[in-house]
Motif scaffolding. Structure first.
Motif, mmCIF file in Angstrom:
data_model
loop_
_atom_site.group_PDB
_atom_site.id
_atom_site.type_symbol
_atom_site.label_atom_id
_atom_site.label_comp_id
_atom_site.label_asym_id
_atom_site.label_seq_id
_atom_site.Cartn_x
_atom_site.Cartn_y
_atom_site.Cartn_z
ATOM 1 N N LYS A 1 -5.641 -3.210 -5.437
ATOM 2 C CA LYS A 1 -4.606 -3.310 -4.427
ATOM 3 C C LYS A 1 -3.406 -4.044 -5.013
ATOM 4 O O LYS A 1 -3.514 -4.750 -6.027
ATOM 5 C CB LYS A 1 -5.109 -4.048 -3.187
ATOM 6 C CG LYS A 1 -5.543 -5.479 -3.458
ATOM 7 C CD LYS A 1 -6.020 -6.171 -2.197
ATOM 8 C CE LYS A 1 -4.888 -6.394 -1.226
ATOM 9 N NZ LYS A 1 -5.299 -7.170 -0.043
ATOM 10 N N ASN B 1 -0.437 -2.733 -0.770
ATOM 11 C CA ASN B 1 -0.592 -1.453 -1.464
ATOM 12 C C ASN B 1 0.737 -0.696 -1.449
ATOM 13 O O ASN B 1 1.783 -1.298 -1.299
ATOM 14 C CB ASN B 1 -1.728 -0.618 -0.871
ATOM 15 C CG ASN B 1 -3.082 -1.219 -1.209
ATOM 16 O OD1 ASN B 1 -3.292 -1.696 -2.313
ATOM 17 N ND2 ASN B 1 -3.995 -1.199 -0.257
ATOM 18 N N GLU C 1 -2.431 2.763 -4.081
ATOM 19 C CA GLU C 1 -2.920 3.514 -2.932
ATOM 20 C C GLU C 1 -1.818 3.549 -1.872
ATOM 21 O O GLU C 1 -0.748 2.966 -2.037
ATOM 22 C CB GLU C 1 -4.193 2.862 -2.383
ATOM 23 C CG GLU C 1 -5.341 2.827 -3.384
ATOM 24 C CD GLU C 1 -6.567 2.137 -2.816
ATOM 25 O OE1 GLU C 1 -6.506 1.711 -1.648
ATOM 26 O OE2 GLU C 1 -7.566 2.034 -3.527
ATOM 27 N N THR D 1 0.289 2.710 1.464
ATOM 28 C CA THR D 1 0.593 1.445 2.114
ATOM 29 C C THR D 1 -0.333 1.230 3.304
ATOM 30 O O THR D 1 -0.450 2.083 4.183
ATOM 31 C CB THR D 1 2.057 1.422 2.597
ATOM 32 O OG1 THR D 1 2.919 1.584 1.473
ATOM 33 C CG2 THR D 1 2.370 0.107 3.293
#
Length: 331
Positions: free
Chosen positions: A237, A265, A269, A271
């Motif tokens: 993250k 993130n 990945e 948000t």
């Protein structure tokens, strides 16, 4: 004097947090991480202007189907000199409890760091050793996902307790208007065993990269873009953010106000949440307030909504000669 103060505060923090109830998992998700440098990198220990520093934090995250997740953290650190070389020492404690099942982590770490200035470049090296205990209070009677604790689940849970070692390095360089910085730390380098379900499970090593750049727009206003990347150990993250800070000149009680926005993130990945924070430094006390809002499907999937966070940081005056002045400190 500093040694006696250090020992008193360490004792109070250890007993008050290690044996209290507090949130979520041993990788506690504290959005105001800049207020908790010892939780980010052990090389930040003692890296500030002043004799000693006390930091307190609390986070409550709302959950749709259970009690809130709650995290309490506290840290105390200071620095000292041996043959004109700066060292830092400190302690960091955390109490972290999830709403469902009462999964509780209690953590205490002691930190030691060494700082060195070479041609206006500031380097830090630190190590952190500690102990983690984990307990599950109610899962022996957990049945399905409907929150029914009245029927036995037939599963057996053991408590976990293990030693934990972290290391870190850091660098920063101050020019006329810019101060770039970078810190890298490795957590769980001893890959400790943790015990649940009567099986042995290794805790994977984890890397944190903390990178930022402070730009002085003028003698009062500063802007700081920054990123914290948390990789490995089953966690991938990032937290990216932008801070604005306004300093007041003169002898006013309010010395600085600041605010920022952070995305959880959004790089590795999608948000997952957005966090806003506001704060002020009044004399030697810094107060930060934060609110994090989960985004769309991520909040629905995890059953979480918003989180409120508060952090208090106090730095004492410095009684040492200015043999090592920390430029434009942000911790």
């Amino acid at each position: 004097m500093l040694t006696r103060t250090f020992l008193k505060v360490v004792s109070v923090l250890s007993f008050s947090l290690l044996f209290s109830r507090g949130l979520l998992s041993q990788e506690a998700d504290m959005g105001l991480y800049r207020s908790h440098p010892l939780a980010v990198n052990p090389s930040y220990t003692g890296d500030f202007n002043g004799d000693w520093r006390l930091a307190l934090g609390y986070r409550s995250q709302q959950v749709l189907t259970a009690d809130p997740y709650k995290t309490a953290v506290a840290a105390f650190d200071g620095h000292f000199y041996i043959r004109n070389q700066q060292f830092g020492a400190g302690v960091y404690v955390m109490n972290d409890v999830s709403g469902i099942g009462g999964l509780t982590y209690n953590t205490i770490h002691a930190s030691l760091a060494y700082s060195k200035e070479i041609a206006n470049h500031y380097f830090g090296l630190g190590i952190q050793g500690g102990f983690v205990s984990a307990t599950v209070n109610d899962w022996n009677n957990w049945n399905d996902r409907n929150g029914d604790f009245s029927l036995p689940s037939g599963e057996s849970f053991d408590n976990a307790a293990y030693p934990d070692i972290n290391i870190g390095i850091s660098w920063r360089h101050k020019t006329k208007n810019l101060m770039p910085r970078a810190g890298f730390s490795l957590a769980h380098i001893n890959k400790p065993d943790k015990f649940f379900y009567d099986d042995s499970e290794k805790l994977g090593m984890r890397m944190l990269a903390d990178i930022g750049l402070t730009y002085d727009l003028n003698d009062k206003l500063m802007i700081t873009p920054q990123i914290l990347a948390n990789l490995g150990g089953g966690i991938n993250k990032t937290i990216t953010g932008l801070d604005l800070s306004w300093e007041f000149k003169g002898s006013k009680p309010v010395r600085r106000i600041f605010g920022g926005v952070y995305l959880n993130n959004g790089i590795i990945e999608k948000t997952s949440s957005v966090m806003l924070n506001l704060g002020a430094q009044v004399k030697r006390i810094e107060v930060s307030l934060g609110y994090e809002q989960r985004m769309g499907l991520f909040g629905e999937a995890t059953g979480t909504t918003g989180a409120f966070e508060i952090a208090l940081v106090y730095k004492s005056i410095s009684t040492y000669l200015n043999t090592y002045s920390i430029p434009c400190e942000r911790f």
